[in-house]
Scaffold this motif. Structure first.
Motif, PDB file in Angstrom:
ATOM      1  N   GLU A 108       0.836  -1.198   0.000  1.00  0.00           N
ATOM      2  CA  GLU A 108       0.000   0.000   0.000  1.00  0.00           C
ATOM      3  C   GLU A 108       0.872   1.251   0.000  1.00  0.00           C
ATOM      4  O   GLU A 108       1.734   1.406   0.853  1.00  0.00           O
ATOM      5  N   ILE A 109       0.617   2.112  -0.952  1.00  0.00           N
ATOM      6  CA  ILE A 109       1.318   3.383  -1.034  1.00  0.00           C
ATOM      7  C   ILE A 109       0.311   4.475  -0.679  1.00  0.00           C
ATOM      8  O   ILE A 109      -0.755   4.564  -1.286  1.00  0.00           O
ATOM      9  N   SER A 110       0.638   5.288   0.319  1.00  0.00           N
ATOM     10  CA  SER A 110      -0.304   6.334   0.725  1.00  0.00           C
ATOM     11  C   SER A 110      -0.126   7.613  -0.095  1.00  0.00           C
ATOM     12  O   SER A 110      -1.098   8.304  -0.358  1.00  0.00           O
ATOM     13  N   HIS A 111       1.101   7.915  -0.487  1.00  0.00           N
ATOM     14  CA  HIS A 111       1.372   9.107  -1.300  1.00  0.00           C
ATOM     15  C   HIS A 111       2.544   8.803  -2.230  1.00  0.00           C
ATOM     16  O   HIS A 111       3.444   8.048  -1.874  1.00  0.00           O
ATOM     17  N   TYR A 112       2.511   9.449  -3.389  1.00  0.00           N
ATOM     18  CA  TYR A 112       3.688   9.430  -4.244  1.00  0.00           C
ATOM     19  C   TYR A 112       3.718  10.695  -5.075  1.00  0.00           C
ATOM     20  O   TYR A 112       2.691  11.279  -5.391  1.00  0.00           O
ATOM     21  N   VAL A 113       4.936  11.115  -5.372  1.00  0.00           N
ATOM     22  CA  VAL A 113       5.129  12.366  -6.095  1.00  0.00           C
ATOM     23  C   VAL A 113       6.439  12.260  -6.886  1.00  0.00           C
ATOM     24  O   VAL A 113       7.395  11.620  -6.438  1.00  0.00           O
ATOM     25  N   ALA A 114       6.447  12.862  -8.055  1.00  0.00           N
ATOM     26  CA  ALA A 114       7.673  12.891  -8.860  1.00  0.00           C
ATOM     27  C   ALA A 114       8.735  13.698  -8.129  1.00  0.00           C
ATOM     28  O   ALA A 114       8.431  14.651  -7.408  1.00  0.00           O
ATOM     29  N   SER A 115       9.972  13.296  -8.286  1.00  0.00           N
ATOM     30  CA  SER A 115      11.065  14.017  -7.646  1.00  0.00           C
ATOM     31  C   SER A 115      11.089  15.464  -8.133  1.00  0.00           C
ATOM     32  O   SER A 115      10.746  15.756  -9.268  1.00  0.00           O
ATOM     33  N   GLU A 116      11.467  16.349  -7.231  1.00  0.00           N
ATOM     34  CA  GLU A 116      11.506  17.778  -7.556  1.00  0.00           C
ATOM     35  C   GLU A 116      12.847  18.339  -7.115  1.00  0.00           C
ATOM     36  O   GLU A 116      13.148  18.279  -5.917  1.00  0.00           O
TER      37      GLU A 116
END
Length: 154
Positions: A108-116
């Motif tokens: 389960e992944i709660s959040h993910y975001v592209a690297s910045e």
């Protein structure tokens, strides 16, 4: 192939980790992961003849053919792994699976975001293969798809 680095937060242990995905601007290309997440394969849906074949066969199914193009596309992505050769452990490859947490193994992944700022990694991921699927005749292929549709409630 260039892949974009993403940051993920595990829904189980809450740790953050990094892994790669297809860049979001790439149309028709997919990073497929096995159910165990021990193996990955690359699929170019625009050039893979089996991808188009499965899409065509799905449209023949009365429970699918009457659905919108978007629903048909979503269903194709959900079940396409049955037309791919499994990983070394026999696990089917699937689209849209996120990586497992390297700390606890959680799925389960709660959040993910592209690297910045965006960071990329150049990797050679093996292409998906279809030896098992290609050995089947049309009736057998339809039966495989029917069984998979039933498993997904169609």
């Amino acid at each position: 192939m260039n892949f974009l680095i993403y940051r993920y937060q595990c829904g189980s242990c809450q740790c953050w980790f990094e892994h790669y995905e297809m860049t979001p601007v790439v149309y028709g290309e997919f990073l497929m992961r096995s159910a165990t997440r021990r193996a990955e394969r690359y699929l170019n849906g625009l050039t893979d003849p089996v991808y188009e074949e499965v899409a065509r066969l799905l449209r023949l199914e009365t429970s699918v053919g009457s659905r919108s193009d978007r629903e048909q596309s979503d269903l194709l992505q959900t079940i396409f792994g049955v037309a791919c050769d499994p990983d070394a452990d026999g696990g089917l490859f699937q689209m849209n699976l996120l990586p497992r947490c390297p700390d606890c193994g959680g799925e389960e992944i709660s959040h993910y975001v592209a690297s910045e700022p965006p960071r990329f990694v150049d990797l050679e991921i093996p292409h998906v293969t279809h030896h098992r699927w290609n050995a089947l005749n049309q009736a057998e292929k339809l039966l495989v798809l029917e069984n998979e549709l039933k498993q997904h409630g169609f």
